[in-house]
Design a protein around this motif. Sequence first.
Motif, PDB file in Angstrom:
ATOM      1  N   ASN A 130       0.808  -1.226   0.000  1.00 22.96           N
ATOM      2  CA  ASN A 130       0.000   0.000   0.000  1.00 22.96           C
ATOM      3  C   ASN A 130       0.844   1.281   0.000  1.00 22.96           C
ATOM      4  N   PHE A 131       2.049   1.198  -0.530  1.00 24.34           N
ATOM      5  CA  PHE A 131       2.917   2.377  -0.546  1.00 24.34           C
ATOM      6  C   PHE A 131       3.007   3.005  -1.938  1.00 24.34           C
ATOM      7  N   SER A 132       2.358   2.409  -2.929  1.00 23.32           N
ATOM      8  CA  SER A 132       2.541   2.886  -4.299  1.00 23.32           C
ATOM      9  C   SER A 132       2.071   4.330  -4.480  1.00 23.32           C
ATOM     10  N   TYR A 133       0.983   4.717  -3.805  1.00 25.48           N
ATOM     11  CA  TYR A 133       0.489   6.098  -3.942  1.00 25.48           C
ATOM     12  C   TYR A 133       1.474   7.096  -3.336  1.00 25.48           C
ATOM     13  N   THR A 134       1.901   6.834  -2.093  1.00 28.74           N
ATOM     14  CA  THR A 134       2.863   7.733  -1.455  1.00 28.74           C
ATOM     15  C   THR A 134       4.184   7.720  -2.207  1.00 28.74           C
ATOM     16  N   GLY A 135       4.592   6.545  -2.688  1.00 23.88           N
ATOM     17  CA  GLY A 135       5.822   6.467  -3.466  1.00 23.88           C
ATOM     18  C   GLY A 135       5.754   7.296  -4.732  1.00 23.88           C
ATOM     19  N   ALA A 136       4.598   7.286  -5.404  1.00 23.79           N
ATOM     20  CA  ALA A 136       4.440   8.092  -6.619  1.00 23.79           C
ATOM     21  C   ALA A 136       4.475   9.584  -6.289  1.00 23.79           C
ATOM     22  N   ARG A 137       3.867   9.976  -5.180  1.00 25.13           N
ATOM     23  CA  ARG A 137       3.918  11.384  -4.766  1.00 25.13           C
ATOM     24  C   ARG A 137       5.353  11.797  -4.447  1.00 25.13           C
ATOM     25  N   LEU A 138       6.097  10.906  -3.789  1.00 26.56           N
ATOM     26  CA  LEU A 138       7.494  11.189  -3.476  1.00 26.56           C
ATOM     27  C   LEU A 138       8.299  11.361  -4.760  1.00 26.56           C
ATOM     28  N   CYS A 139       8.079  10.490  -5.723  1.00 30.87           N
ATOM     29  CA  CYS A 139       8.804  10.588  -6.996  1.00 30.87           C
ATOM     30  C   CYS A 139       8.497  11.899  -7.703  1.00 30.87           C
ATOM     31  N   ASN A 140       7.243  12.313  -7.665  1.00 34.44           N
ATOM     32  CA  ASN A 140       6.883  13.579  -8.313  1.00 34.44           C
ATOM     33  C   ASN A 140       7.571  14.753  -7.637  1.00 34.44           C
ATOM     34  N   TYR A 141       7.596  14.758  -6.310  1.00 31.89           N
ATOM     35  CA  TYR A 141       8.214  15.873  -5.591  1.00 31.89           C
ATOM     36  C   TYR A 141       9.719  15.931  -5.850  1.00 31.89           C
ATOM     37  N   LEU A 142      10.371  14.777  -5.788  1.00 32.71           N
ATOM     38  CA  LEU A 142      11.814  14.758  -6.009  1.00 32.71           C
ATOM     39  C   LEU A 142      12.167  15.134  -7.446  1.00 32.71           C
ATOM     40  N   SER A 143      11.297  14.791  -8.391  1.00 34.99           N
ATOM     41  CA  SER A 143      11.583  15.128  -9.788  1.00 34.99           C
ATOM     42  C   SER A 143      11.621  16.632 -10.012  1.00 34.99           C
ATOM     43  N   HIS A 144      10.983  17.391  -9.124  1.00 35.51           N
ATOM     44  CA  HIS A 144      10.964  18.852  -9.264  1.00 35.51           C
ATOM     45  C   HIS A 144      11.911  19.558  -8.300  1.00 35.51           C
ATOM     46  N   HIS A 145      12.368  18.877  -7.238  1.00 33.20           N
ATOM     47  CA  HIS A 145      13.132  19.569  -6.202  1.00 33.20           C
ATOM     48  C   HIS A 145      14.511  18.972  -5.930  1.00 33.20           C
ATOM     49  N   LEU A 146      14.825  17.839  -6.535  1.00 29.68           N
ATOM     50  CA  LEU A 146      16.177  17.293  -6.380  1.00 29.68           C
ATOM     51  C   LEU A 146      17.098  18.036  -7.341  1.00 29.68           C
ATOM     52  N   THR A 147      18.157  18.621  -6.820  1.00 26.18           N
ATOM     53  CA  THR A 147      18.950  19.563  -7.619  1.00 26.18           C
ATOM     54  C   THR A 147      19.923  18.887  -8.575  1.00 26.18           C
ATOM     55  N   ILE A 148      20.431  17.722  -8.238  1.00 20.25           N
ATOM     56  CA  ILE A 148      21.442  17.093  -9.078  1.00 20.25           C
ATOM     57  C   ILE A 148      20.828  16.643 -10.406  1.00 20.25           C
ATOM     58  N   SER A 149      21.547  16.908 -11.486  1.00 20.60           N
ATOM     59  CA  SER A 149      21.055  16.539 -12.820  1.00 20.60           C
ATOM     60  C   SER A 149      22.246  16.232 -13.721  1.00 20.60           C
ATOM     61  N   PRO A 150      22.804  15.027 -13.609  1.00 16.45           N
ATOM     62  CA  PRO A 150      23.972  14.666 -14.422  1.00 16.45           C
ATOM     63  C   PRO A 150      23.603  14.421 -15.889  1.00 16.45           C
ATOM     64  N   GLN A 151      24.609  14.144 -16.688  1.00 14.76           N
ATOM     65  CA  GLN A 151      24.376  13.943 -18.124  1.00 14.76           C
ATOM     66  C   GLN A 151      23.535  12.705 -18.400  1.00 14.76           C
ATOM     67  N   SER A 152      23.601  11.714 -17.532  1.00 14.46           N
ATOM     68  CA  SER A 152      22.829  10.487 -17.750  1.00 14.46           C
ATOM     69  C   SER A 152      21.337  10.689 -17.531  1.00 14.46           C
ATOM     70  N   GLY A 153      20.955  11.810 -16.915  1.00  9.62           N
ATOM     71  CA  GLY A 153      19.545  12.102 -16.720  1.00  9.62           C
ATOM     72  C   GLY A 153      19.252  12.556 -15.303  1.00  9.62           C
ATOM     73  N   ASN A 154      18.184  13.343 -15.156  1.00 10.00           N
ATOM     74  CA  ASN A 154      17.777  13.766 -13.818  1.00 10.00           C
ATOM     75  C   ASN A 154      16.966  12.654 -13.147  1.00 10.00           C
ATOM     76  N   PHE A 155      16.424  12.954 -11.976  1.00 12.19           N
ATOM     77  CA  PHE A 155      15.712  11.918 -11.211  1.00 12.19           C
ATOM     78  C   PHE A 155      14.546  11.340 -12.010  1.00 12.19           C
ATOM     79  N   ARG A 156      13.724  12.185 -12.603  1.00 10.81           N
ATOM     80  CA  ARG A 156      12.550  11.689 -13.335  1.00 10.81           C
ATOM     81  C   ARG A 156      12.967  10.827 -14.529  1.00 10.81           C
ATOM     82  N   GLN A 157      13.961  11.252 -15.260  1.00 15.72           N
ATOM     83  CA  GLN A 157      14.396  10.495 -16.434  1.00 15.72           C
ATOM     84  C   GLN A 157      14.958   9.129 -16.045  1.00 15.72           C
ATOM     85  N   LEU A 158      15.729   9.098 -14.970  1.00 17.43           N
ATOM     86  CA  LEU A 158      16.282   7.818 -14.516  1.00 17.43           C
ATOM     87  C   LEU A 158      15.184   6.907 -13.974  1.00 17.43           C
TER      88      LEU A 158
END
Length: 390
Positions: A130-158
């Motif tokens: 039952n963590f898939s909903y919270t996990g998806a919300r966490l992924c969305n937040y980190l995709s917009h607020h995690l600062t590191i973005s290497p050449q291989s891709g940012n959090f959302r792309q990876l």
Amino acid sequence: MCFLIKMYLWAFILSEVKRQSKLQQSANTNSTSARRCSEVDSIVKSSKLSASAPEFVPDYTFYPDSENYYAEPTLADMVTDFLAHLSSSPGSFDTDIEYITSMLNSWVATEELLHELVELIYTKSTAIPNFSYTGARLCNYLSHHLTISPQSGNFRQLLLKRCQIEYEQREVAVRGDAETQKKLHSFVLFLGELYLNLEVKSGKGPPNRAQILLSALNDLMNTLFNNPVDANLICAVKLLKLTGSVLDDTWKESGKPHMNDLIQRIENILLDATCSRDVRQMLLKLVELRSSDWGRVRDTAAASYATPDNDPNYFMNEPTFYTEDGIPFTAADPEYAEKYQEILAKQDYFHDNYGENGNEEYDDSEDEMGPEIEEAFEHFCLESERKKQQ
């Protein structure tokens, strides 16, 4: 409170590790410089080095001082604590997510650590019940607020690349053993939550959903229906209950008949497949749900235009009153429409000024009727008496 203590502890350990690392580097540099200055002459004078000597490989084994040594915690330990907290207290997501993200921004400073973070969150999101909903919300937040973005891709792309790996294995996993199928089902439901929650910012206008997940969900449902055993069908039903209305609207807007095709497949399964009685009932309920537009009411605005002339149920929720002769009347009776409103006003007056036990709560100085109410009440009594004599 326990979670906050852990967070402060993680922050303290992280700062101490960084501080000790800097101190050690500084101490090594200073001691080396001093030693070189004082010993350079004696080394030169006593040196027996030769250009023909064999190659020497020094041993750089490091033994840390036990008093100043801090065992550096791992990213996996910290993320596991974060996710366990969000799993047990999902309501704290909005209050804690900013602090969690700041900790991750301090920790995840390399491409390797970013890959590790993506794998940790994906694994936990598909493994914790039952963590898939919270996990998806966490992924969305980190995709917009995690600062590191290497050449291989940012959090959302990876993250999407990690989901792509699981997606490409679907045909093998759906025919695997029970444990393999269970992992596939967890991935399918997580992907559904990810489609609903992951926002992709565009240059203009509001954020959009990740459209690449739309076709993936359609393919995954077809894979499940191609292997109509109970576990696969249950997973497909859960996914459609979760995302059905959104998928249906999106496909209709683009002119694609995918939802009609999926419903047709369900109806064929109901005719031919040997699924259990409970699963068959779930499929029937799903078909009914879609036929009712996923339980949505589209014409709620039309209710505001209802009148006694065009709506026979206009007064169905109004209370019924009785005359002294026991004759019922409601707001639907035009002869008593004015008196009906007066009685409703009196009813509200009684409710506002008397407690639930019937005790009077209003001021004694205000217990007399005003002239207008008194006149209306007398008129009502006379009218009732007249009706009684007829």
